[in-house]
Design a protein around this motif. Structure first.
Motif, short mmCIF file in Angstrom:
data_model
loop_
_atom_site.label_atom_id
_atom_site.label_comp_id
_atom_site.label_asym_id
_atom_site.label_seq_id
_atom_site.Cartn_x
_atom_site.Cartn_y
_atom_site.Cartn_z
N PHE A 24 0.82 -1.20 0.00
CA PHE A 24 0.00 0.00 0.00
C PHE A 24 0.86 1.25 0.00
CE2 PHE A 24 -3.55 -2.65 1.15
CZ PHE A 24 -4.62 -1.97 0.61
N GLN A 25 0.34 2.29 -0.62
CA GLN A 25 0.97 3.61 -0.62
C GLN A 25 -0.07 4.61 -0.15
OE1 GLN A 25 2.05 4.39 -4.64
NE2 GLN A 25 3.34 2.60 -4.83
N LEU A 26 0.40 5.60 0.60
CA LEU A 26 -0.51 6.67 1.01
C LEU A 26 -0.94 7.47 -0.20
CD1 LEU A 26 1.22 8.20 4.16
CD2 LEU A 26 -0.89 6.89 4.10
N TYR A 27 -2.19 7.81 -0.25
CA TYR A 27 -2.67 8.77 -1.24
C TYR A 27 -2.49 10.11 -0.53
CZ TYR A 27 -6.08 10.88 -4.49
OH TYR A 27 -6.71 11.66 -5.43
N TYR A 28 -1.21 10.46 -0.33
CA TYR A 28 -0.79 11.47 0.63
C TYR A 28 -1.24 12.88 0.37
CZ TYR A 28 2.84 12.06 -2.88
OH TYR A 28 3.50 12.25 -4.04
N ALA A 29 -1.48 13.24 -0.86
CA ALA A 29 -1.81 14.63 -1.14
C ALA A 29 -3.31 14.88 -1.19
CB ALA A 29 -1.17 15.07 -2.46
N ALA A 30 -4.07 13.87 -0.86
CA ALA A 30 -5.52 14.01 -0.94
C ALA A 30 -6.13 14.01 0.45
CB ALA A 30 -6.11 12.88 -1.76
N PRO A 31 -6.59 15.14 0.91
CA PRO A 31 -7.28 15.15 2.21
C PRO A 31 -8.51 14.24 2.16
CG PRO A 31 -6.87 17.38 1.42
CD PRO A 31 -6.53 16.46 0.30
N VAL A 32 -8.73 13.51 3.23
CA VAL A 32 -9.84 12.58 3.31
C VAL A 32 -11.16 13.29 3.02
CG1 VAL A 32 -11.14 11.06 4.85
CG2 VAL A 32 -8.63 11.01 4.86
N ALA A 33 -11.35 14.47 3.58
CA ALA A 33 -12.60 15.21 3.40
C ALA A 33 -12.84 15.57 1.93
CB ALA A 33 -12.60 16.48 4.25
N TRP A 34 -11.77 15.73 1.15
CA TRP A 34 -11.89 16.08 -0.27
C TRP A 34 -12.15 14.84 -1.12
CZ3 TRP A 34 -8.47 14.76 -4.32
CH2 TRP A 34 -8.73 15.37 -5.54
N ALA A 35 -11.39 13.78 -0.89
CA ALA A 35 -11.44 12.61 -1.76
C ALA A 35 -12.53 11.61 -1.40
CB ALA A 35 -10.09 11.91 -1.77
N SER A 36 -12.88 11.51 -0.13
CA SER A 36 -13.84 10.50 0.31
C SER A 36 -15.19 10.58 -0.40
CB SER A 36 -14.02 10.58 1.83
OG SER A 36 -14.87 9.57 2.28
N PRO A 37 -15.82 11.75 -0.49
CA PRO A 37 -17.11 11.81 -1.19
C PRO A 37 -17.00 11.43 -2.67
CG PRO A 37 -16.75 13.82 0.07
CD PRO A 37 -15.48 13.04 0.11
N GLN A 38 -15.87 11.78 -3.29
CA GLN A 38 -15.69 11.42 -4.70
C GLN A 38 -15.50 9.92 -4.86
OE1 GLN A 38 -13.14 14.29 -6.91
NE2 GLN A 38 -13.02 15.31 -4.91
N LEU A 39 -14.76 9.30 -3.95
CA LEU A 39 -14.58 7.85 -4.00
C LEU A 39 -15.90 7.13 -3.70
CD1 LEU A 39 -11.09 7.67 -2.31
CD2 LEU A 39 -11.61 7.00 -4.67
N ASP A 40 -16.72 7.68 -2.79
CA ASP A 40 -18.04 7.11 -2.52
C ASP A 40 -18.88 7.07 -3.81
OD1 ASP A 40 -17.49 6.79 0.19
OD2 ASP A 40 -18.56 8.62 0.78
N ALA A 41 -18.89 8.18 -4.53
CA ALA A 41 -19.66 8.27 -5.77
C ALA A 41 -19.12 7.30 -6.83
CB ALA A 41 -19.65 9.70 -6.30
N LEU A 42 -17.79 7.18 -6.91
CA LEU A 42 -17.20 6.26 -7.89
C LEU A 42 -17.56 4.81 -7.57
CD1 LEU A 42 -13.73 7.96 -8.19
CD2 LEU A 42 -15.37 7.67 -10.06
N LYS A 43 -17.56 4.46 -6.30
CA LYS A 43 -17.92 3.10 -5.90
C LYS A 43 -19.37 2.81 -6.26
CE LYS A 43 -18.04 -0.14 -2.08
NZ LYS A 43 -17.78 -0.37 -0.67
N GLU A 44 -20.24 3.78 -6.00
CA GLU A 44 -21.66 3.63 -6.34
C GLU A 44 -21.86 3.47 -7.84
OE1 GLU A 44 -24.83 6.43 -5.09
OE2 GLU A 44 -23.86 6.20 -3.12
#
Length: 151
Positions: free
Chosen positions: A120-140
Motif C-alpha cells: 500500500f501507498q498513502l494517497y498522501y496529497a488528498a485530504p480525506v474530506a476532499w477525496a472520500s465523497p468522490q470515492l463514494d460516488a465512484l464506488k456507487e
C-alpha cells in the motif's frame, strides 16, 4: 518591480528542478486512483514506529524504516473488510528529498491504495474530506464494472 523578482525566480527554479517535479504534491484525481488501483481503503494507524517525535529530531545523513500498522475503516475497492489490519513499511532518508512524503506523523485516518499486488501507498496529497465523497460516488457508479478510459 523588486517584489516580483523573488516569486519569478522561485517559480523558474521549481519548473526546472527534477526533484521538485518528482516530488509533486498535487493529488491524482480520485477517479484515476479508483481506476488504476487494485485496492483503495480508508485506514487508521494503530501503531507507528518510529513515531513523530523521533522523526522530527534533526539529524544529518540518516535513514530509517518506518512501519505502520493500519486498521481498515472503509473500503472503496478491493477485498479488504472493515476492521482488518495490515502493515506498511517506508524507507526515509535525508539523501532522498522525496522520501519524507510517506512519513506517517499522527494517528489520523488516511486513504491508501495498492496497485498490482504491491504494498500500500498513502494517497498522501488528498485530504480525506476532499477525496472520500468522490470515492463514494465512484464506488456507487462502478458497481463491479470496468471504468471507461476517459475517467
Amino acid at each position: 518591480m523588486p517584489n516580483l523578482i523573488a516569486p519569478l525566480v522561485t517559480a523558474l527554479l521549481l519548473a526546472v528542478s527534477k526533484p521538485a517535479l518528482a516530488c509533486s504534491i498535487f493529488p491524482e484525481d480520485p477517479a484515476r486512483i479508483f481506476k488504476d488501483s487494485d485496492s483503495v481503503v480508508l485506514a487508521e494507524p494503530l501503531e507507528i514506529s518510529p513515531g513523530a517525535e523521533e522523526i522530527e529530531r534533526p539529524k544529518e545523513n540518516y535513514s530509517y524504516q518506518q512501519t505502520v500498522t493500519w486498521q481498515v475503516i472503509k473500503v472503496w475497492k478491493g477485498n479488504f473488510t472493515i476492521g482488518e489490519t495490515f502493515a506498511t513499511t517506508s524507507w526515509i532518508s535525508t539523501s532522498d528529498p522525496c522520501s519524507g512524503w510517506n512519513v506517517v506523523r499522527d494517528h489520523q485516518p488516511q486513504i491508501l491504495r495498492s496497485v498490482a499486488d504491491s504494498s500500500f501507498q498513502l494517497y498522501y496529497a488528498a485530504p480525506v474530506a476532499w477525496a472520500s465523497p468522490q470515492l463514494d460516488a465512484l464506488k456507487e457508479d462502478h458497481n463491479g464494472q470496468a471504468l471507461d478510459d476517459d475517467t
